[in-house]
Design an enzyme around this catalytic site. Structure first.
Site, PDB file in Angstrom:
ATOM      1  N   PHE A 172      26.668 -12.025  16.813  1.00  0.00           N
ATOM      2  CA  PHE A 172      27.621 -12.301  15.532  1.00  0.00           C
ATOM      3  C   PHE A 172      26.775 -11.517  14.446  1.00  0.00           C
ATOM      4  CE2 PHE A 172      28.413 -16.239  17.877  1.00  0.00           C
ATOM      5  CZ  PHE A 172      29.287 -15.656  18.848  1.00  0.00           C
ATOM      6  N   ASN A 207      16.786  -7.917  10.256  1.00  0.00           N
ATOM      7  CA  ASN A 207      15.597  -7.148  10.591  1.00  0.00           C
ATOM      8  C   ASN A 207      14.147  -8.124  10.113  1.00  0.00           C
ATOM      9  OD1 ASN A 207      17.262  -4.644  10.931  1.00  0.00           O
ATOM     10  ND2 ASN A 207      17.244  -4.428   8.532  1.00  0.00           N
ATOM     11  N   HIS A 224       6.765  -2.292  -7.675  1.00  0.00           N
ATOM     12  CA  HIS A 224       6.285  -3.576  -7.326  1.00  0.00           C
ATOM     13  C   HIS A 224       5.330  -3.927  -8.522  1.00  0.00           C
ATOM     14  CE1 HIS A 224       2.815  -1.041  -6.387  1.00  0.00           C
ATOM     15  NE2 HIS A 224       1.855  -2.096  -7.031  1.00  0.00           N
ATOM     16  N   HIS A 280      -4.697  -9.520  -8.636  1.00  0.00           N
ATOM     17  CA  HIS A 280      -5.192  -8.169  -8.016  1.00  0.00           C
ATOM     18  C   HIS A 280      -6.306  -7.687  -8.301  1.00  0.00           C
ATOM     19  CE1 HIS A 280      -4.139  -4.376  -6.198  1.00  0.00           C
ATOM     20  NE2 HIS A 280      -4.008  -3.950  -7.406  1.00  0.00           N
ATOM     21  N   HIS A 335      -5.392  -1.701 -14.758  1.00  0.00           N
ATOM     22  CA  HIS A 335      -5.639  -2.873 -13.797  1.00  0.00           C
ATOM     23  C   HIS A 335      -6.698  -3.587 -14.738  1.00  0.00           C
ATOM     24  CE1 HIS A 335      -3.606  -0.111 -11.016  1.00  0.00           C
ATOM     25  NE2 HIS A 335      -3.518  -1.123 -10.352  1.00  0.00           N
TER      26      HIS A 335
HETATM   27  C1  23J Z   1      -5.462  -1.344  -4.789  1.00  0.00           C
HETATM   28  C2  23J Z   1      -6.619  -0.673  -5.215  1.00  0.00           C
HETATM   29  C3  23J Z   1      -6.604   0.226  -6.148  1.00  0.00           C
HETATM   30  C4  23J Z   1      -5.679   0.435  -6.833  1.00  0.00           C
HETATM   31  C5  23J Z   1      -4.462  -0.289  -6.307  1.00  0.00           C
HETATM   32  C6  23J Z   1      -4.523  -0.983  -5.217  1.00  0.00           C
HETATM   33  C7  23J Z   1      -3.002  -0.299  -7.000  1.00  0.00           C
HETATM   34  O1  23J Z   1      -2.960   1.183  -7.905  1.00  0.00           O
HETATM   35  C8  23J Z   1      -1.925  -1.009  -7.028  1.00  0.00           C
HETATM   36  O2  23J Z   1      -0.910  -0.755  -6.315  1.00  0.00           O
HETATM   37  O3  23J Z   1      -2.010  -2.030  -7.796  1.00  0.00           O
HETATM   38  S1  23J Z   1      -5.416   1.401  -8.219  1.00  0.00           S
HETATM   39 MN    MN Z   2      -0.257  -2.682  -7.311  1.00  0.00          MN
END
Ligand code: 23J
Ligand code: MN
Length: 262
Positions: free
Chosen positions: A61, A65, A76, A82, A211
């Site tokens: 039914f 995924n 994102h 990060h 970053h």
């Molecule tokens: C991992 C390492 C370096 C970078 C990145 C990811 C990204 O640009 C990200 O998607 O955050 S530069």
């Molecule tokens: Mn990223």
């Protein structure tokens, strides 16, 4: 804000006078992904969508995924954890950040003409100040995004990454641009390319300034944003909420903007 004012917002949403604009690219096996140079050993995997069932013997039914999906895939969010400069923020993960911060007014800096001329276009602090004298000041807590119309390349990974033997070539901010925006107290910075930084940002000082410096200051990044050409320079509200991934460093998002239409 009064209850009446929020009721007006609800009414405007229902009537379409407040439009929800989708700022998201489609996630799937053809979504462009970052390719780090060889000296960093590992890359994020290709996106996979696996069927569990679709009204068949595995589920009569229902259709569903499961996904193989890196945090930093497609449109994102980059959380402070990060980057090494943001490693110590307890509220720097996708499950600990302050959700109030990610819904905020957005400043859209249109550099699409420059980016069409020069894929290595860099947005400088001077250019941001000139934009402010035309459109108004960037305020504390707001988002700032660079419109390059790079999303128009997103159905072709090679065109989106735009790499040659000298590396990737795509627009982004200078060091002094990010320093200036952080001095204004922004919540975060968004780009339409594969990452928040320019393709050639590895050669800047510091490397990858968006970053390095955004996350150093507990601020957020947005990558692979779509449809910024549908937004006004000022006046829209951006909603960029990451999944609440445990200790997550980022997340695919359904980025959207609320835009007034008369
Ligand atoms: C991992 C390492 C370096 C970078 C990145 C990811 C990204 O640009 C990200 O998607 O955050 S530069
Ligand atoms: Mn990223």
């Amino acid at each position: 804000m009064s209850k009446e004012a929020l009721a007006n917002v609800g009414e405007a949403l229902l009537s379409g006078k407040l439009e929800v604009v989708d700022l998201t690219g489609t996630l799937g096996p053809d979504t462009p992904l970052l390719k780090l140079p060889e000296d960093f050993a590992r890359n994020t995997p290709k996106i996979e969508i696996h069927k569990i069932s679709e009204y068949d013997e595995d589920g009569p039914f229902f259709a569903w995924n499961w996904l193989k999906l890196g945090e930093h895939s497609g449109t994102h969010f980059d959380a402070p954890h990060h980057w090494i400069t943001g490693r110590d923020y307890a509220d720097g993960y996708t499950d600990t950040l302050d959700l109030q911060r990610v819904v905020a007014p957005v400043n859209v800096i249109d550099c699409s003409a420059e980016a069409a001329e020069n894929p290595d276009f860099l947005l400088t602090a001077d250019r941001v100040r000139a934009w402010e004298s035309e459109h108004g000041e960037i305020r504390k807590g707001e988002w700032v995004v660079l419109r390059s119309d790079w999303d128009k390349r997103a159905d072709d990974e090679a065109a989106f990454l735009n790499a040659d033997e000298t590396g990737p070539h795509s627009p982004g901010p200078t060091v002094d641009c990010i320093e200036y925006l952080l001095s204004k107290g922004i919540v975060g910075w968004g780009n339409q390319c594969i990452g928040t930084d320019a393709g050639q940002a590895g050669g800047m000082e510091p490397p990858y300034p968006a970053h390095n410096m955004l996350h150093r200051d507990n601020c957020f990044g947005l990558a692979s944003l779509a449809n910024l050409d549908k937004l006004p320079a000022k006046g829209a509200i951006l909603i960029a909420a990451p999944l609440k991934i445990k200790n997550g460093t980022g997340s695919p998002i359904r980025a959207m903007a609320l835009v007034a239409r008369d």
